[in-house]
Design a protein around this motif. Structure first.
Motif, PDB file in Angstrom:
ATOM      1  N   THR A  21      74.768  11.401 -64.063  1.00  0.00           N
ATOM      2  CA  THR A  21      74.932  12.850 -63.931  1.00  0.00           C
ATOM      3  C   THR A  21      75.453  13.212 -62.547  1.00  0.00           C
ATOM      4  OG1 THR A  21      73.134  13.263 -65.479  1.00  0.00           O
ATOM      5  CG2 THR A  21      73.730  15.069 -64.004  1.00  0.00           C
ATOM      6  N   ARG A  22      74.869  12.624 -61.528  1.00  0.00           N
ATOM      7  CA  ARG A  22      75.317  12.910 -60.170  1.00  0.00           C
ATOM      8  C   ARG A  22      76.731  12.404 -59.928  1.00  0.00           C
ATOM      9  NH1 ARG A  22      70.491  13.480 -60.819  1.00  0.00           N
ATOM     10  NH2 ARG A  22      68.968  14.400 -59.472  1.00  0.00           N
ATOM     11  N   PHE A  23      77.064  11.259 -60.482  1.00  0.00           N
ATOM     12  CA  PHE A  23      78.423  10.737 -60.334  1.00  0.00           C
ATOM     13  C   PHE A  23      79.434  11.657 -61.017  1.00  0.00           C
ATOM     14  CE2 PHE A  23      82.042   8.258 -61.748  1.00  0.00           C
ATOM     15  CZ  PHE A  23      82.449   7.690 -60.560  1.00  0.00           C
ATOM     16  N   ILE A  24      79.141  12.092 -62.238  1.00  0.00           N
ATOM     17  CA  ILE A  24      80.063  12.964 -62.978  1.00  0.00           C
ATOM     18  C   ILE A  24      80.218  14.310 -62.277  1.00  0.00           C
ATOM     19  CG2 ILE A  24      80.367  14.211 -65.165  1.00  0.00           C
ATOM     20  CD1 ILE A  24      80.998  11.243 -65.383  1.00  0.00           C
ATOM     21  N   VAL A  25      79.122  14.869 -61.786  1.00  0.00           N
ATOM     22  CA  VAL A  25      79.196  16.145 -61.065  1.00  0.00           C
ATOM     23  C   VAL A  25      80.034  15.977 -59.798  1.00  0.00           C
ATOM     24  CG1 VAL A  25      77.836  17.811 -59.731  1.00  0.00           C
ATOM     25  CG2 VAL A  25      77.085  17.121 -61.989  1.00  0.00           C
ATOM     26  N   GLY A  26      79.789  14.911 -59.053  1.00  0.00           N
ATOM     27  CA  GLY A  26      80.589  14.652 -57.866  1.00  0.00           C
ATOM     28  C   GLY A  26      82.050  14.429 -58.197  1.00  0.00           C
ATOM     29  N   PHE A  27      82.301  13.700 -59.270  1.00  0.00           N
ATOM     30  CA  PHE A  27      83.667  13.383 -59.678  1.00  0.00           C
ATOM     31  C   PHE A  27      84.450  14.647 -60.005  1.00  0.00           C
ATOM     32  CE2 PHE A  27      86.973  12.096 -62.610  1.00  0.00           C
ATOM     33  CZ  PHE A  27      87.439  10.899 -62.080  1.00  0.00           C
ATOM     34  N   PHE A  28      83.896  15.471 -60.899  1.00  0.00           N
ATOM     35  CA  PHE A  28      84.651  16.632 -61.356  1.00  0.00           C
ATOM     36  C   PHE A  28      84.540  17.831 -60.417  1.00  0.00           C
ATOM     37  CE2 PHE A  28      84.354  14.331 -65.398  1.00  0.00           C
ATOM     38  CZ  PHE A  28      85.710  14.301 -65.702  1.00  0.00           C
ATOM     39  N   VAL A  29      83.324  18.239 -60.080  1.00  0.00           N
ATOM     40  CA  VAL A  29      83.160  19.480 -59.303  1.00  0.00           C
ATOM     41  C   VAL A  29      83.681  19.305 -57.884  1.00  0.00           C
ATOM     42  CG1 VAL A  29      81.484  21.117 -58.373  1.00  0.00           C
ATOM     43  CG2 VAL A  29      81.237  20.287 -60.700  1.00  0.00           C
ATOM     44  N   LEU A  30      83.246  18.258 -57.206  1.00  0.00           N
ATOM     45  CA  LEU A  30      83.663  18.083 -55.817  1.00  0.00           C
ATOM     46  C   LEU A  30      85.028  17.409 -55.705  1.00  0.00           C
ATOM     47  CD1 LEU A  30      80.276  17.019 -54.227  1.00  0.00           C
ATOM     48  CD2 LEU A  30      81.434  19.207 -54.012  1.00  0.00           C
ATOM     49  N   GLY A  31      85.203  16.293 -56.400  1.00  0.00           N
ATOM     50  CA  GLY A  31      86.419  15.505 -56.232  1.00  0.00           C
ATOM     51  C   GLY A  31      87.655  16.143 -56.816  1.00  0.00           C
ATOM     52  N   VAL A  32      87.593  16.494 -58.098  1.00  0.00           N
ATOM     53  CA  VAL A  32      88.787  16.994 -58.776  1.00  0.00           C
ATOM     54  C   VAL A  32      88.990  18.485 -58.527  1.00  0.00           C
ATOM     55  CG1 VAL A  32      89.880  17.322 -61.022  1.00  0.00           C
ATOM     56  CG2 VAL A  32      88.654  15.197 -60.538  1.00  0.00           C
ATOM     57  N   LEU A  47      77.473  24.950 -54.005  1.00  0.00           N
ATOM     58  CA  LEU A  47      76.474  25.758 -54.710  1.00  0.00           C
ATOM     59  C   LEU A  47      76.327  25.291 -56.158  1.00  0.00           C
ATOM     60  CD1 LEU A  47      74.551  28.195 -54.544  1.00  0.00           C
ATOM     61  CD2 LEU A  47      76.450  29.596 -55.325  1.00  0.00           C
ATOM     62  N   LEU A  48      77.428  25.086 -56.852  1.00  0.00           N
ATOM     63  CA  LEU A  48      77.379  24.622 -58.234  1.00  0.00           C
ATOM     64  C   LEU A  48      76.760  23.231 -58.332  1.00  0.00           C
ATOM     65  CD1 LEU A  48      78.080  25.099 -61.204  1.00  0.00           C
ATOM     66  CD2 LEU A  48      80.341  24.147 -60.716  1.00  0.00           C
ATOM     67  N   VAL A  53      72.026  19.743 -59.660  1.00  0.00           N
ATOM     68  CA  VAL A  53      71.087  18.709 -59.213  1.00  0.00           C
ATOM     69  C   VAL A  53      69.657  19.242 -59.197  1.00  0.00           C
ATOM     70  CG1 VAL A  53      70.443  17.291 -57.227  1.00  0.00           C
ATOM     71  CG2 VAL A  53      72.815  17.397 -57.956  1.00  0.00           C
ATOM     72  N   ILE A  54      69.458  20.464 -58.752  1.00  0.00           N
ATOM     73  CA  ILE A  54      68.115  21.055 -58.732  1.00  0.00           C
ATOM     74  C   ILE A  54      67.585  21.223 -60.148  1.00  0.00           C
ATOM     75  CG2 ILE A  54      66.840  23.184 -58.229  1.00  0.00           C
ATOM     76  CD1 ILE A  54      68.514  23.334 -55.623  1.00  0.00           C
ATOM     77  N   LEU A  55      68.440  21.651 -61.075  1.00  0.00           N
ATOM     78  CA  LEU A  55      68.004  21.762 -62.466  1.00  0.00           C
ATOM     79  C   LEU A  55      67.627  20.401 -63.039  1.00  0.00           C
ATOM     80  CD1 LEU A  55      70.505  24.384 -63.924  1.00  0.00           C
ATOM     81  CD2 LEU A  55      68.050  24.665 -63.505  1.00  0.00           C
ATOM     82  N   ASP A  56      68.337  19.372 -62.638  1.00  0.00           N
ATOM     83  CA  ASP A  56      68.005  18.024 -63.089  1.00  0.00           C
ATOM     84  C   ASP A  56      66.651  17.587 -62.547  1.00  0.00           C
ATOM     85  OD1 ASP A  56      68.549  15.607 -64.456  1.00  0.00           O
ATOM     86  OD2 ASP A  56      69.209  14.692 -62.573  1.00  0.00           O
ATOM     87  N   TYR A  78      74.320   9.436 -52.545  1.00  0.00           N
ATOM     88  CA  TYR A  78      75.329   8.372 -52.571  1.00  0.00           C
ATOM     89  C   TYR A  78      76.205   8.495 -53.818  1.00  0.00           C
ATOM     90  CZ  TYR A  78      77.208   3.688 -53.290  1.00  0.00           C
ATOM     91  OH  TYR A  78      78.036   2.629 -53.530  1.00  0.00           O
ATOM     92  N   MET A  79      75.598   8.748 -54.969  1.00  0.00           N
ATOM     93  CA  MET A  79      76.362   8.863 -56.205  1.00  0.00           C
ATOM     94  C   MET A  79      77.252  10.098 -56.197  1.00  0.00           C
ATOM     95  SD  MET A  79      75.793   6.174 -57.912  1.00  0.00           S
ATOM     96  CE  MET A  79      76.486   6.543 -59.516  1.00  0.00           C
ATOM     97  N   LEU A  80      76.785  11.201 -55.607  1.00  0.00           N
ATOM     98  CA  LEU A  80      77.624  12.400 -55.492  1.00  0.00           C
ATOM     99  C   LEU A  80      78.846  12.130 -54.620  1.00  0.00           C
ATOM    100  CD1 LEU A  80      75.020  15.259 -55.068  1.00  0.00           C
ATOM    101  CD2 LEU A  80      76.760  15.110 -56.831  1.00  0.00           C
ATOM    102  N   VAL A  81      78.626  11.506 -53.484  1.00  0.00           N
ATOM    103  CA  VAL A  81      79.736  11.215 -52.565  1.00  0.00           C
ATOM    104  C   VAL A  81      80.705  10.216 -53.200  1.00  0.00           C
ATOM    105  CG1 VAL A  81      80.315  10.188 -50.330  1.00  0.00           C
ATOM    106  CG2 VAL A  81      78.433  11.815 -50.505  1.00  0.00           C
ATOM    107  N   TRP A  82      80.175   9.194 -53.831  1.00  0.00           N
ATOM    108  CA  TRP A  82      81.022   8.196 -54.484  1.00  0.00           C
ATOM    109  C   TRP A  82      81.842   8.840 -55.612  1.00  0.00           C
ATOM    110  CZ3 TRP A  82      83.162   3.870 -53.473  1.00  0.00           C
ATOM    111  CH2 TRP A  82      83.625   3.030 -54.482  1.00  0.00           C
ATOM    112  N   GLY A  83      81.222   9.711 -56.395  1.00  0.00           N
ATOM    113  CA  GLY A  83      81.935  10.417 -57.454  1.00  0.00           C
ATOM    114  C   GLY A  83      83.005  11.339 -56.908  1.00  0.00           C
TER     115      GLY A  83
END
Length: 94
Positions: A21-32, A47-48, A53-56, A78-83
């Motif tokens: 979940t953290r990887f996918i959020v990092g990948f799409f929301v932050l990265g893309v 914020l998103l 992450v807080i809801l998780d 780490y997973m957010l940054v990597w994503g």
């Protein structure tokens, strides 16, 4: 380097779902959407991401799935940054 991985068994499905979940959020929301597409401002993207992450974590607390450890939080970051990095590089490539 990755203390959460050493303390938690890899086949644990719940742990894998949280990391994914953290990887996918990092990948799409932050990265893309932010770094590559500039669809969100940095403040909106953070914020998103924080809300997801807080809801998780709240869901975990509600179902008592696993404990909230410092190592697990570091692994989530780490997973957010990597994503985010892979999302940016993938969007830039294609």
């Amino acid at each position: 380097m990755n203390m959460a991985m050493l303390k938690t068994a890899i086949p644990n499905l719940e742990w894998s779902i949280h990391a994914g979940t953290r990887f996918i959020v990092g990948f799409f929301v932050l990265g893309v959407f932010h770094f590559y597409g500039k669809a969100f401002s940095f403040k909106s993207a953070i914020l998103l991401t924080s809300i997801i992450v807080i809801l998780d974590y709240l869901y975990d607390y509600y179902v008592e799935a696993y404990r909230l450890n410092f190592e697990i939080i570091l692994h989530g970051i780490y997973m957010l940054v990597w994503g985010a990095l892979l999302g940016y590089l993938t969007a830039k490539r294609f």
